[in-house]
Design a protein around this motif. Structure first.
Motif, PDB file in Angstrom:
ATOM      1  N   VAL A  65     -28.185   1.051 -33.082  1.00 28.82           N
ATOM      2  CA  VAL A  65     -28.513   1.663 -31.793  1.00 28.82           C
ATOM      3  C   VAL A  65     -27.587   1.116 -30.702  1.00 28.82           C
ATOM      4  O   VAL A  65     -27.064   1.875 -29.885  1.00 28.82           O
ATOM      5  N   GLU A  66     -27.349  -0.183 -30.709  1.00 27.81           N
ATOM      6  CA  GLU A  66     -26.467  -0.791 -29.704  1.00 27.81           C
ATOM      7  C   GLU A  66     -25.066  -0.191 -29.749  1.00 27.81           C
ATOM      8  O   GLU A  66     -24.408  -0.059 -28.721  1.00 27.81           O
ATOM      9  N   ARG A  67     -24.599   0.176 -30.955  1.00 29.15           N
ATOM     10  CA  ARG A  67     -23.254   0.729 -31.097  1.00 29.15           C
ATOM     11  C   ARG A  67     -23.240   2.252 -30.963  1.00 29.15           C
ATOM     12  O   ARG A  67     -22.201   2.878 -31.119  1.00 29.15           O
ATOM     13  N   GLY A  68     -24.397   2.861 -30.704  1.00 27.73           N
ATOM     14  CA  GLY A  68     -24.452   4.297 -30.470  1.00 27.73           C
ATOM     15  C   GLY A  68     -24.557   5.146 -31.726  1.00 27.73           C
ATOM     16  O   GLY A  68     -24.405   6.363 -31.651  1.00 27.73           O
ATOM     17  N   VAL A  69     -24.823   4.528 -32.858  1.00 29.20           N
ATOM     18  CA  VAL A  69     -24.993   5.289 -34.095  1.00 29.20           C
ATOM     19  C   VAL A  69     -26.265   6.129 -33.998  1.00 29.20           C
ATOM     20  O   VAL A  69     -26.297   7.275 -34.432  1.00 29.20           O
ATOM     21  N   PHE A  70     -27.301   5.548 -33.423  1.00 28.81           N
ATOM     22  CA  PHE A  70     -28.551   6.239 -33.160  1.00 28.81           C
ATOM     23  C   PHE A  70     -28.925   6.034 -31.704  1.00 28.81           C
ATOM     24  O   PHE A  70     -28.408   5.136 -31.037  1.00 28.81           O
ATOM     25  N   GLU A  71     -29.833   6.863 -31.236  1.00 26.13           N
ATOM     26  CA  GLU A  71     -30.294   6.784 -29.854  1.00 26.13           C
ATOM     27  C   GLU A  71     -31.321   5.657 -29.707  1.00 26.13           C
ATOM     28  O   GLU A  71     -32.021   5.315 -30.672  1.00 26.13           O
ATOM     29  N   PRO A  72     -31.451   5.089 -28.486  1.00 24.60           N
ATOM     30  CA  PRO A  72     -32.439   4.031 -28.278  1.00 24.60           C
ATOM     31  C   PRO A  72     -33.861   4.440 -28.666  1.00 24.60           C
ATOM     32  O   PRO A  72     -34.619   3.625 -29.195  1.00 24.60           O
ATOM     33  N   GLY A  73     -34.220   5.693 -28.472  1.00 30.51           N
ATOM     34  CA  GLY A  73     -35.557   6.153 -28.855  1.00 30.51           C
ATOM     35  C   GLY A  73     -35.782   6.134 -30.366  1.00 30.51           C
ATOM     36  O   GLY A  73     -36.920   6.069 -30.822  1.00 30.51           O
ATOM     37  N   ASP A  74     -34.709   6.186 -31.137  1.00 27.16           N
ATOM     38  CA  ASP A  74     -34.829   6.149 -32.594  1.00 27.16           C
ATOM     39  C   ASP A  74     -35.243   4.765 -33.083  1.00 27.16           C
ATOM     40  O   ASP A  74     -35.823   4.632 -34.157  1.00 27.16           O
ATOM     41  N   LEU A  75     -34.931   3.750 -32.299  1.00 25.81           N
ATOM     42  CA  LEU A  75     -35.217   2.379 -32.701  1.00 25.81           C
ATOM     43  C   LEU A  75     -36.716   2.158 -32.908  1.00 25.81           C
ATOM     44  O   LEU A  75     -37.127   1.498 -33.861  1.00 25.81           O
ATOM     45  N   ARG A  76     -37.521   2.735 -32.049  1.00 27.06           N
ATOM     46  CA  ARG A  76     -38.979   2.591 -32.179  1.00 27.06           C
ATOM     47  C   ARG A  76     -39.440   3.109 -33.539  1.00 27.06           C
ATOM     48  O   ARG A  76     -40.219   2.451 -34.232  1.00 27.06           O
ATOM     49  N   GLN A  77     -38.947   4.262 -33.919  1.00 27.75           N
ATOM     50  CA  GLN A  77     -39.357   4.855 -35.193  1.00 27.75           C
ATOM     51  C   GLN A  77     -38.855   4.024 -36.367  1.00 27.75           C
ATOM     52  O   GLN A  77     -39.581   3.800 -37.335  1.00 27.75           O
ATOM     53  N   LEU A  78     -37.639   3.533 -36.283  1.00 26.71           N
ATOM     54  CA  LEU A  78     -37.104   2.687 -37.356  1.00 26.71           C
ATOM     55  C   LEU A  78     -37.893   1.385 -37.478  1.00 26.71           C
ATOM     56  O   LEU A  78     -38.112   0.890 -38.580  1.00 26.71           O
ATOM     57  N   ARG A  79     -38.340   0.858 -36.352  1.00 25.09           N
ATOM     58  CA  ARG A  79     -39.170  -0.357 -36.396  1.00 25.09           C
ATOM     59  C   ARG A  79     -40.516  -0.081 -37.054  1.00 25.09           C
ATOM     60  O   ARG A  79     -41.027  -0.910 -37.812  1.00 25.09           O
TER      61      ARG A  79
END
Length: 131
Positions: free
Chosen positions: A56-70
């Motif tokens: 997410v930090e490198r822009g591979v995914f959006e910040p909102g995707d991080l919640r779902q991945l967690r």
């Protein structure tokens, strides 16, 4: 994406999520005669979830995707060690954890790609000495 290999990591992550999101019947058909260990699937998914913040930090995914991945990572972390033993085909039909993971993966794909229904990855051929 600005890091060498990020496009490959994105493709890997989306293919893995497509496999996790698929209906049980489709997962079993994808497996076919393959004897894929449950532990291998869990380890692959846990690796993705562990590196997701960097992606997410490198822009591979959006910040909102991080919640779902967690959320996905947390659910994988809850899978009992005994349930990680054996073939994934058996776990898919006997362990309710996979029924919990499926909608989480679907939500991630829907958010990221607009639809959770994605083609399943092509199975990797095993190396054999038959040439």
């Amino acid at each position: 994406m600005n890091h060498l290999g990020d496009a490959h990591l994105r493709t890997w992550a989306l293919r893995l999520m497509a496999l996790l999101a698929a209906d049980t019947r489709d997962q079993l058909a994808w497996l076919g005669e393959r004897e894929l260990e449950t532990a291998d699937v869990v380890e692959e998914a846990e690796l993705l979830c562990r590196v997701s913040e960097g992606l997410v930090e490198r822009g591979v995914f959006e910040p909102g995707d991080l919640r779902q991945l967690r959320l996905i990572g947390r659910r994988f972390g809850e899978i009992d060690a005994a349930c990680r033993v054996g073939l994934w085909a058996d776990a898919l039909t006997s362990d309710p954890a996979w029924d919990d993971i499926r909608p989480l993966a679907r939500e991630f794909l829907a958010r990221t790609l607009g639809d959770w229904r994605q083609p399943l990855p092509r199975p990797v051929r095993r190396y054999t000495d038959d040439r």
